[in-house]
Design a protein around this motif. Structure first.
Motif, PDB file in Angstrom:
ATOM      1  N   GLY A  54     -16.205 -17.814   4.798  1.00 29.40           N
ATOM      2  CA  GLY A  54     -14.845 -18.243   5.096  1.00 29.40           C
ATOM      3  C   GLY A  54     -13.965 -18.250   3.872  1.00 29.40           C
ATOM      4  N   GLY A  55     -12.711 -18.560   4.088  1.00 27.06           N
ATOM      5  CA  GLY A  55     -11.762 -18.658   2.988  1.00 27.06           C
ATOM      6  C   GLY A  55     -11.137 -17.325   2.628  1.00 27.06           C
ATOM      7  N   GLU A  56     -10.425 -17.332   1.498  1.00 30.68           N
ATOM      8  CA  GLU A  56      -9.701 -16.136   1.055  1.00 30.68           C
ATOM      9  C   GLU A  56     -10.627 -14.970   0.736  1.00 30.68           C
ATOM     10  OE1 GLU A  56      -6.771 -16.339  -2.030  1.00 30.68           O
ATOM     11  OE2 GLU A  56      -5.998 -18.219  -1.216  1.00 30.68           O
ATOM     12  N   ALA A  57     -11.695 -15.239   0.040  1.00 32.74           N
ATOM     13  CA  ALA A  57     -12.617 -14.180  -0.378  1.00 32.74           C
ATOM     14  C   ALA A  57     -13.839 -14.144   0.534  1.00 32.74           C
ATOM     15  CB  ALA A  57     -13.031 -14.398  -1.826  1.00 32.74           C
ATOM     16  N   ALA A  58     -13.608 -14.242   1.833  1.00 34.50           N
ATOM     17  CA  ALA A  58     -14.697 -14.301   2.807  1.00 34.50           C
ATOM     18  C   ALA A  58     -15.601 -13.076   2.704  1.00 34.50           C
ATOM     19  CB  ALA A  58     -14.136 -14.409   4.216  1.00 34.50           C
ATOM     20  N   ILE A  59     -16.886 -13.325   2.779  1.00 32.28           N
ATOM     21  CA  ILE A  59     -17.868 -12.246   2.814  1.00 32.28           C
ATOM     22  C   ILE A  59     -18.118 -11.940   4.284  1.00 32.28           C
ATOM     23  CG2 ILE A  59     -20.205 -11.557   2.179  1.00 32.28           C
ATOM     24  CD1 ILE A  59     -20.039 -13.739  -0.047  1.00 32.28           C
ATOM     25  N   PRO A  60     -18.081 -10.654   4.687  1.00 28.81           N
ATOM     26  CA  PRO A  60     -18.315 -10.315   6.093  1.00 28.81           C
ATOM     27  C   PRO A  60     -19.663 -10.866   6.589  1.00 28.81           C
ATOM     28  CG  PRO A  60     -17.570  -8.387   4.876  1.00 28.81           C
ATOM     29  CD  PRO A  60     -17.823  -9.479   3.872  1.00 28.81           C
ATOM     30  N   VAL A  61     -19.695 -11.261   7.837  1.00 26.89           N
ATOM     31  CA  VAL A  61     -20.878 -11.903   8.417  1.00 26.89           C
ATOM     32  C   VAL A  61     -22.146 -11.074   8.213  1.00 26.89           C
ATOM     33  CG1 VAL A  61     -21.935 -12.694  10.564  1.00 26.89           C
ATOM     34  CG2 VAL A  61     -19.532 -13.165  10.128  1.00 26.89           C
ATOM     35  N   GLY A  62     -22.088  -9.802   8.529  1.00 24.70           N
ATOM     36  CA  GLY A  62     -23.276  -8.947   8.405  1.00 24.70           C
ATOM     37  C   GLY A  62     -23.787  -8.865   6.984  1.00 24.70           C
ATOM     38  N   THR A  63     -22.880  -8.698   6.046  1.00 25.65           N
ATOM     39  CA  THR A  63     -23.263  -8.620   4.640  1.00 25.65           C
ATOM     40  C   THR A  63     -23.786  -9.964   4.154  1.00 25.65           C
ATOM     41  OG1 THR A  63     -21.594  -6.913   4.247  1.00 25.65           O
ATOM     42  CG2 THR A  63     -22.434  -8.079   2.314  1.00 25.65           C
ATOM     43  N   ALA A  64     -23.065 -11.045   4.474  1.00 30.23           N
ATOM     44  CA  ALA A  64     -23.469 -12.376   4.019  1.00 30.23           C
ATOM     45  C   ALA A  64     -24.856 -12.729   4.534  1.00 30.23           C
ATOM     46  CB  ALA A  64     -22.449 -13.423   4.484  1.00 30.23           C
ATOM     47  N   TYR A  65     -25.100 -12.481   5.806  1.00 31.46           N
ATOM     48  CA  TYR A  65     -26.400 -12.843   6.375  1.00 31.46           C
ATOM     49  C   TYR A  65     -27.522 -12.002   5.775  1.00 31.46           C
ATOM     50  CZ  TYR A  65     -30.000 -14.141   9.649  1.00 31.46           C
ATOM     51  OH  TYR A  65     -31.158 -14.615  10.193  1.00 31.46           O
ATOM     52  N   ALA A  66     -27.272 -10.709   5.571  1.00 31.03           N
ATOM     53  CA  ALA A  66     -28.291  -9.835   4.992  1.00 31.03           C
ATOM     54  C   ALA A  66     -28.630 -10.261   3.562  1.00 31.03           C
ATOM     55  CB  ALA A  66     -27.817  -8.387   5.022  1.00 31.03           C
ATOM     56  N   VAL A  67     -27.615 -10.551   2.770  1.00 23.12           N
ATOM     57  CA  VAL A  67     -27.854 -10.966   1.380  1.00 23.12           C
ATOM     58  C   VAL A  67     -28.553 -12.321   1.346  1.00 23.12           C
ATOM     59  CG1 VAL A  67     -26.718 -11.651  -0.774  1.00 23.12           C
ATOM     60  CG2 VAL A  67     -25.960  -9.596   0.444  1.00 23.12           C
ATOM     61  N   TRP A  68     -28.064 -13.261   2.143  1.00 29.23           N
ATOM     62  CA  TRP A  68     -28.657 -14.599   2.213  1.00 29.23           C
ATOM     63  C   TRP A  68     -30.131 -14.506   2.620  1.00 29.23           C
ATOM     64  CZ3 TRP A  68     -30.249 -17.138   6.800  1.00 29.23           C
ATOM     65  CH2 TRP A  68     -30.473 -18.521   6.703  1.00 29.23           C
ATOM     66  N   GLY A  69     -30.398 -13.727   3.651  1.00 31.76           N
ATOM     67  CA  GLY A  69     -31.781 -13.563   4.117  1.00 31.76           C
ATOM     68  C   GLY A  69     -32.668 -12.887   3.087  1.00 31.76           C
ATOM     69  N   ALA A  70     -32.121 -11.896   2.397  1.00 32.01           N
ATOM     70  CA  ALA A  70     -32.904 -11.193   1.381  1.00 32.01           C
ATOM     71  C   ALA A  70     -33.238 -12.100   0.205  1.00 32.01           C
ATOM     72  CB  ALA A  70     -32.145  -9.962   0.899  1.00 32.01           C
ATOM     73  N   ILE A  71     -32.274 -12.897  -0.226  1.00 35.00           N
ATOM     74  CA  ILE A  71     -32.538 -13.842  -1.327  1.00 35.00           C
ATOM     75  C   ILE A  71     -33.641 -14.804  -0.914  1.00 35.00           C
ATOM     76  CG2 ILE A  71     -31.583 -15.767  -2.671  1.00 35.00           C
ATOM     77  CD1 ILE A  71     -28.878 -14.217  -2.534  1.00 35.00           C
ATOM     78  N   GLY A  72     -33.539 -15.314   0.313  1.00 35.75           N
ATOM     79  CA  GLY A  72     -34.572 -16.218   0.809  1.00 35.75           C
ATOM     80  C   GLY A  72     -35.925 -15.547   0.920  1.00 35.75           C
ATOM     81  N   ALA A  73     -35.946 -14.309   1.406  1.00 39.10           N
ATOM     82  CA  ALA A  73     -37.213 -13.587   1.563  1.00 39.10           C
ATOM     83  C   ALA A  73     -37.856 -13.294   0.215  1.00 39.10           C
ATOM     84  CB  ALA A  73     -36.979 -12.292   2.335  1.00 39.10           C
ATOM     85  N   ILE A  74     -37.046 -12.816  -0.714  1.00 37.93           N
ATOM     86  CA  ILE A  74     -37.574 -12.496  -2.044  1.00 37.93           C
ATOM     87  C   ILE A  74     -38.086 -13.766  -2.727  1.00 37.93           C
ATOM     88  CG2 ILE A  74     -36.908 -11.721  -4.360  1.00 37.93           C
ATOM     89  CD1 ILE A  74     -34.894  -9.822  -2.805  1.00 37.93           C
ATOM     90  N   GLY A  75     -37.297 -14.820  -2.675  1.00 34.05           N
ATOM     91  CA  GLY A  75     -37.718 -16.086  -3.274  1.00 34.05           C
ATOM     92  C   GLY A  75     -38.972 -16.641  -2.632  1.00 34.05           C
ATOM     93  N   THR A  76     -39.080 -16.497  -1.320  1.00 36.57           N
ATOM     94  CA  THR A  76     -40.245 -17.015  -0.613  1.00 36.57           C
ATOM     95  C   THR A  76     -41.503 -16.227  -0.954  1.00 36.57           C
ATOM     96  OG1 THR A  76     -38.818 -17.797   1.167  1.00 36.57           O
ATOM     97  CG2 THR A  76     -41.164 -17.594   1.662  1.00 36.57           C
ATOM     98  N   VAL A  77     -41.384 -14.918  -1.063  1.00 42.21           N
ATOM     99  CA  VAL A  77     -42.547 -14.111  -1.444  1.00 42.21           C
ATOM    100  C   VAL A  77     -43.002 -14.480  -2.856  1.00 42.21           C
ATOM    101  CG1 VAL A  77     -43.343 -11.772  -1.990  1.00 42.21           C
ATOM    102  CG2 VAL A  77     -42.066 -12.183   0.105  1.00 42.21           C
ATOM    103  N   ILE A  78     -42.064 -14.593  -3.779  1.00 41.74           N
ATOM    104  CA  ILE A  78     -42.416 -14.969  -5.151  1.00 41.74           C
ATOM    105  C   ILE A  78     -43.033 -16.366  -5.188  1.00 41.74           C
ATOM    106  CG2 ILE A  78     -41.470 -15.498  -7.441  1.00 41.74           C
ATOM    107  CD1 ILE A  78     -39.431 -13.179  -6.883  1.00 41.74           C
ATOM    108  N   ALA A  79     -42.444 -17.302  -4.459  1.00 45.43           N
ATOM    109  CA  ALA A  79     -42.991 -18.662  -4.397  1.00 45.43           C
ATOM    110  C   ALA A  79     -44.378 -18.663  -3.762  1.00 45.43           C
ATOM    111  CB  ALA A  79     -42.057 -19.580  -3.618  1.00 45.43           C
ATOM    112  N   GLY A  80     -44.579 -17.837  -2.748  1.00 43.49           N
ATOM    113  CA  GLY A  80     -45.894 -17.752  -2.117  1.00 43.49           C
ATOM    114  C   GLY A  80     -46.951 -17.268  -3.097  1.00 43.49           C
ATOM    115  N   ILE A  81     -46.581 -16.327  -3.929  1.00 46.46           N
ATOM    116  CA  ILE A  81     -47.513 -15.815  -4.939  1.00 46.46           C
ATOM    117  C   ILE A  81     -47.818 -16.900  -5.973  1.00 46.46           C
ATOM    118  CG2 ILE A  81     -47.702 -14.180  -6.865  1.00 46.46           C
ATOM    119  CD1 ILE A  81     -46.090 -12.188  -5.051  1.00 46.46           C
ATOM    120  N   VAL A  82     -46.781 -17.601  -6.421  1.00 43.08           N
ATOM    121  CA  VAL A  82     -46.937 -18.605  -7.480  1.00 43.08           C
ATOM    122  C   VAL A  82     -47.557 -19.899  -6.954  1.00 43.08           C
ATOM    123  CG1 VAL A  82     -45.673 -20.055  -9.129  1.00 43.08           C
ATOM    124  CG2 VAL A  82     -45.047 -17.652  -8.846  1.00 43.08           C
TER     125      VAL A  82
END
Length: 111
Positions: A54-82
């Protein structure tokens, strides 16, 4: 600013996945504390995702969700390893790398 919110939200997504994993490994009071942490992390993560779209510099829904999900997935895989001693295999790293490349590519082609 919205991108910073999105990245922080993705980190909290990793937090809620980790807390679910830890809750699975515990019982009693400790399990409930991990579940409480899950609720806190998922709430913060979703709120930051909402704010980033939302707001002036809103990130499109598709892009925001994909990036958010990828950050979570990458972090979760790394955390799972550690934290959970999950295996580091060629295919896990290969597909994690393709995920990162895909998210970067999505950002490059988004208007």
């Amino acid at each position: 600013m919205n991108w910073i919110l999105l990245v922080i939200g993705g980190v909290f997504e990793t937090g809620f996945a980790i807390s679910l994993g830890k809750a699975q490994q515990t019982s009693g009071k400790e399990m409930w504390l991990w579940l409480l942490l899950f609720i806190v992390c998922v709430s913060i993560s979703m709120y930051l995702l909402f704010k980033a779209m939302g707001g002036e510099a809103a990130i499109p829904v598709g892009t925001a969700y994909a990036v958010w999900g990828a950050i979570g997935a990458i972090g979760t895989v790394i955390a799972g390893i550690v934290l959970f001693s999950e295996p580091i295999t060629f295919w896990r790293i290969f597909f994690l790398t393709t995920l990162v490349i895909s998210v970067v590519g999505l950002q490059l082609v988004s208007a």
